[in-house]
Scaffold this active site. Structure first.
Site, short mmCIF file in Angstrom:
data_model
loop_
_atom_site.label_atom_id
_atom_site.label_comp_id
_atom_site.label_asym_id
_atom_site.label_seq_id
_atom_site.Cartn_x
_atom_site.Cartn_y
_atom_site.Cartn_z
N CYS A 145 4.79 15.46 -14.58
CA CYS A 145 3.36 15.37 -14.33
C CYS A 145 2.71 14.24 -15.10
O CYS A 145 2.92 14.10 -16.32
CB CYS A 145 2.71 16.71 -14.73
N GLU A 159 -10.39 13.61 -12.99
CA GLU A 159 -10.33 13.33 -11.56
C GLU A 159 -10.56 14.60 -10.74
O GLU A 159 -10.23 15.70 -11.18
CB GLU A 159 -8.95 12.76 -11.19
N CYS A 215 -4.13 17.49 -20.73
CA CYS A 215 -3.53 18.80 -20.50
C CYS A 215 -2.89 19.32 -21.77
O CYS A 215 -2.42 18.55 -22.61
CB CYS A 215 -2.47 18.71 -19.39
N CYS A 230 -10.06 19.82 -5.01
CA CYS A 230 -9.09 19.99 -6.09
C CYS A 230 -9.78 19.52 -7.37
O CYS A 230 -10.12 18.35 -7.50
CB CYS A 230 -7.84 19.16 -5.82
N CYS A 255 -3.25 15.70 -6.32
CA CYS A 255 -3.95 16.45 -7.37
C CYS A 255 -3.24 16.27 -8.71
O CYS A 255 -2.11 15.85 -8.78
CB CYS A 255 -4.01 17.93 -6.97
N CYS A 289 4.68 19.31 -18.93
CA CYS A 289 5.56 19.21 -17.75
C CYS A 289 6.00 17.75 -17.58
O CYS A 289 5.16 16.85 -17.45
CB CYS A 289 4.83 19.71 -16.51
#
Length: 347
Positions: A121, A94, A114, A107, A339, A118
């Site tokens: 997130c 995205e 990832c 952004c 974001c 976290c």
């Protein structure tokens, strides 16, 4: 057996020039093709109209151009635009266009999924599939620049690496993409208008300083107490705040550039006086500013937006020591366009 073709944008200008010489053509042809690939954003070899058809066929035989495709685009009532970007291998990332009265910010993502964990997130719930290539990062910026011109009547003014992924875990490709974005042969954007946001990897922050990068640095901090930070960002157990502090002090000594701290205040997690005092102390180590971010909940679990009173307590305490504080409200709520690190899981 079919040989897999290489993405031509992985070649430098000198390598392109060498390719043409090796194939009995003129070196300057490499300059022409390089311009088509980056300055003109050619999506196919057929777009290269001032290159001979036989040369285009040779390129077709040897290379591909792995361009992104904006699969779906959503526009918010506040002007925010969210792109679902499909890569050449079918994976999706995205990117978001965030407008204000005076500028538009892209952004962008740096990884599919990832590398980190976290808990607040949405992206961290996705397995890291792979790093994005420099051209794929660059293409996101080009797409948003076009949308900025179309919907807001001016070119893209700023870029933040706050989309999917941890940029410093894809360091070489991110640096190559920024080099092209800032090159006169690319977008020619000032590096001062680019911010790379990291969750805090000390050795890579030091490497950036040693590499004399010119862009800005943001740190996704969220707590200046190790125990709380480890609870919300488990990977940070390997990178305690003392190490992060040392790397940021090193960054500032080398670059003389202020650091931005990205900081979400959550109800019952870091909205107490001890958390405020710890952040105030941490902000005294290195010249900085703080962006307090409105949280976009990814479920009905433990991470919920703190009260306005808690936000104001942070603001008052930080301003008392001369730290500039901004509150970033969530944008594009009607299309779920926060974001990456704060994106809603439905995005």
């Amino acid at each position: 057996m079919q040989i897999e073709k290489k993405d031509i944008r992985a070649l430098s200008k000198d390598q392109l020039r060498d390719f043409f010489v090796e194939n009995n053509d003129k070196a300057f042809r490499g300059n022409q093709v390089y311009e088509w690939l980056w300055s003109k954003g050619a999506h196919s070899f057929e777009d290269m109209t001032n290159v001979a058809k036989s040369t285009r066929s040779m390129l077709e035989d040897n290379f591909v151009i792995n361009h992104i495709k904006v699969d779906t685009m959503q526009r918010s009532s506040d002007g925010t635009v969210k792109n679902a970007v499909r890569l050449h291998d079918g994976l999706v990332v995205e990117s978001v266009l965030i407008p204000t009265d005076t500028r538009t910010t892209a952004c962008v993502s740096s990884q599919v999924g990832c590398s980190l964990d976290c808990n607040f997130c949405a992206t961290s719930r996705l397995k890291r599939m792979r790093n994005l290539e420099p051209g794929e990062i660059y293409d996101q910026v080009i797409a948003i620049d076009k949308e900025s011109r179309l919907y807001h009547n001016h070119p893209l003014s700023n870029i933040v690496f706050m989309g999917m992924g941890e940029p410093l875990m894809n360091y070489n490709n991110v640096i190559k993409a920024i080099d092209m974005i800032t090159s006169p042969e690319g977008l020619g954007m000032s590096p001062k208008r680019i911010m790379v946001s990291t969750s805090g990897i000390p050795k890579m922050i030091k490497k950036m300083a040693d590499d004399d990068v010119k862009f800005k640095l943001a740190v996704s901090l969220h707590s200046a107490i190790d125990e709380i930070r480890a609870r919300i960002m488990p990977f940070s157990k390997n990178f305690p705040l003392a190490d992060l502090r040392e790397s940021l002090e090193y960054w500032y000594r080398k670059t003389k550039n202020k650091i931005s701290y990205e900081y979400v205040v959550w109800k019952g997690i870091n909205d107490d006086k001890a958390s405020i005092d710890a952040l105030v102390k941490f902000c005294k180590y290195v010249p900085c500013k703080v962006n307090l971010i409105e949280y976009n909940p990814i479920d009905d679990g433990e991470f919920q937006q703190a009260s306005e009173e808690s936000i104001m307590a942070y603001i008052k305490a930080l301003e008392n020591i001369g730290v500039v504080v901004k509150v970033r409200r969530s944008r594009g709520k009607d299309i779920d366009a926060a974001c990456g690190q704060l994106a809603n899981k439905e995005g």
